[in-house]
Design an enzyme around this catalytic site. Structure first.
Site, short mmCIF file in Angstrom:
data_model
loop_
_atom_site.label_atom_id
_atom_site.label_comp_id
_atom_site.label_asym_id
_atom_site.label_seq_id
_atom_site.Cartn_x
_atom_site.Cartn_y
_atom_site.Cartn_z
N LYS A 49 -44.07 -128.41 41.48
CA LYS A 49 -44.21 -129.37 40.40
C LYS A 49 -43.56 -130.72 40.72
O LYS A 49 -43.91 -131.74 40.14
CB LYS A 49 -43.64 -128.81 39.09
CG LYS A 49 -44.23 -127.46 38.67
CD LYS A 49 -45.74 -127.43 38.72
CE LYS A 49 -46.37 -126.10 38.30
NZ LYS A 49 -45.96 -124.91 39.05
N TYR A 257 -49.78 -111.84 33.81
CA TYR A 257 -48.88 -112.95 34.13
C TYR A 257 -47.41 -112.56 33.91
O TYR A 257 -47.05 -112.08 32.83
CB TYR A 257 -49.21 -114.18 33.29
CG TYR A 257 -48.29 -115.34 33.58
CD1 TYR A 257 -48.55 -116.20 34.64
CD2 TYR A 257 -47.14 -115.55 32.82
CE1 TYR A 257 -47.69 -117.24 34.94
CE2 TYR A 257 -46.27 -116.59 33.11
CZ TYR A 257 -46.56 -117.43 34.17
OH TYR A 257 -45.70 -118.46 34.46
N TYR A 283 -45.08 -115.95 41.03
CA TYR A 283 -46.15 -116.63 41.77
C TYR A 283 -46.19 -116.26 43.26
O TYR A 283 -47.13 -115.62 43.73
CB TYR A 283 -45.97 -118.16 41.67
CG TYR A 283 -46.04 -118.69 40.26
CD1 TYR A 283 -47.27 -119.03 39.68
CD2 TYR A 283 -44.89 -118.87 39.50
CE1 TYR A 283 -47.34 -119.52 38.40
CE2 TYR A 283 -44.96 -119.37 38.21
CZ TYR A 283 -46.18 -119.69 37.66
OH TYR A 283 -46.24 -120.18 36.38
#
Ligand SMILES: *Cc1c(COP(=O)(O)O)cnc(C)c1O
Length: 325
Positions: A49, A257, A283
């Site tokens: 990010k 998730y 992730y």
């Protein structure tokens, strides 16, 4: 055609290194595997990010905004990096976290708090409802909020990964390496959209496999295609459809998730114990678990050279302390 990049702030430590994973390659007895260390972008434990925020925060500053507002799940790495970028630029930061208030703050949530962000919990409301409430509250206090979508995945943020592909191509040229396949975790799509457009612009011709973390491939593909087009238009790049370059593997969605399973546990331990490199439970543990499985199943040729693009997320390990063994 060269992209016309808008201004960006400089917060990431770039270029991030590309390193060989010799022991992992030997252990798997398959392709030669390398890693690109975007877990080392340098901003409050780093991650992908940070590259997006270089453009997003510059845009906020250009628009005279003084407060960043974004949202994410409990262990959002995007929220943590946004809070850090806000602190660095003297901006306020409000984070809308999906779920119930937590009695003890751990992992990324702890860091959000240390970094001085205001935390709001969505509880049973939709996050968009709360975002709009927070937005109006800030405005009525005469502040100028800047809204960043989940994961920083709009055309402005995705530009960070177009630029990352330029960085990557310069590195491989300098190190005289070529890669057949790049593999990375893909979730809100900005990383993949940026890399695809970057590959087109800077001439990377290999495969790029986005390991889906939460979405079935079909709906996700359409979203990435749209984001790729929006990013091209934002950067003034003319291009035909890039849909044929979008490859998504949704075979490793596991329990959904943020739910850690044996795939993630094994890959986290393997990378840590063979290479001294930490992956994250949500992730990169999933994406690397998928890569290991593809190599074992001989879905990837053993004469290939593969790049695993590490996207960060390691602070979440601490929030999963009871589920890692
Ligand atoms: C957000 C995130 C991703 C996914 O990137 P997208 O651009 O949202 O697809 C992958 N890995 C980590 C560690 C992340 O925090």
């Amino acid at each position: 055609m060269n992209p016309n990049y808008p201004s960006r702030i400089s917060i990431a430590h770039l270029p991030t290194p590309i390193e060989p994973l010799e022991k992992l390659s030997e252990f798997l007895g398959g392709p030669e595997i390398f890693i690109k260390r975007d877990d080392q972008t340098g901003l409050a434990f780093g991650g992908n990010k940070t590259r997006k925020l270089e453009f997003l925060v510059a845009d906020a500053l250009a628009k005279d905004c003084d407060h960043l507002v974004t949202s994410g799940d409990l262990q959002s790495n995007h929220c943590r990096q946004t809070a850090a970028a806000a602190a660095r630029y003297g901006l306020g930061c409000s984070l809308i976290i999906r779920g119930e208030p937590q009695s003890s703050l751990n992992g990324n949530l702890l860091l959000d708090k240390i970094l001085g962000a205001n935390l709001y919990w969505s509880r049973d409301q939709s996050t968009s409802e709360i975002i709009s409430n927070v937005n109006s509250e800030l405005r009525s206090s005469r502040l100028h909020p800047y809204l960043i979508p989940r994961g920083g995945s709009n055309a402005i943020g995705a530009a960070g990964y177009v630029l990352a592909m330029q960085e990557f191509m310069a590195q491989v040229e300098q190190q005289q390496l070529t890669f057949d396949t790049i593999i990375f975790a893909s979730s809100s799509g900005g990383t993949q959209a940026g890399l695809i457009l970057g590959a087109k612009v800077y001439g990377y011709n290999g495969r790029m496999i986005g390991m889906s973390i939460e979405h079935p491939a079909n709906e996700f593909k359409a979203r990435i295609a749209a984001l790729t087009i929006a990013t091209a238009s934002h950067l003034g790049v003319e291009t035909e459809s890039l849909s044929e370059m979008i490859e998504i593997n949704d075979n490793y969605l596991g329990g959904g998730y943020g739910v850690i399973g044996e795939t993630e546990r094994e890959s986290i331990r393997t990378l840590a114990q063979l290479e001294g490199i930490l992956l994250d439970p949500v992730y990169t543990g999933r994406a690397m678990g998928g890569l290991i499985d593809l190599i074992r199943g001989k879905d990837l040729h053993s004469r290939q050279r593969i790049l695993f693009w590490h996207t960060g997320g390691t602070p979440a390990l601490f929030a999963y302390q009871n589920e890692l063994f």
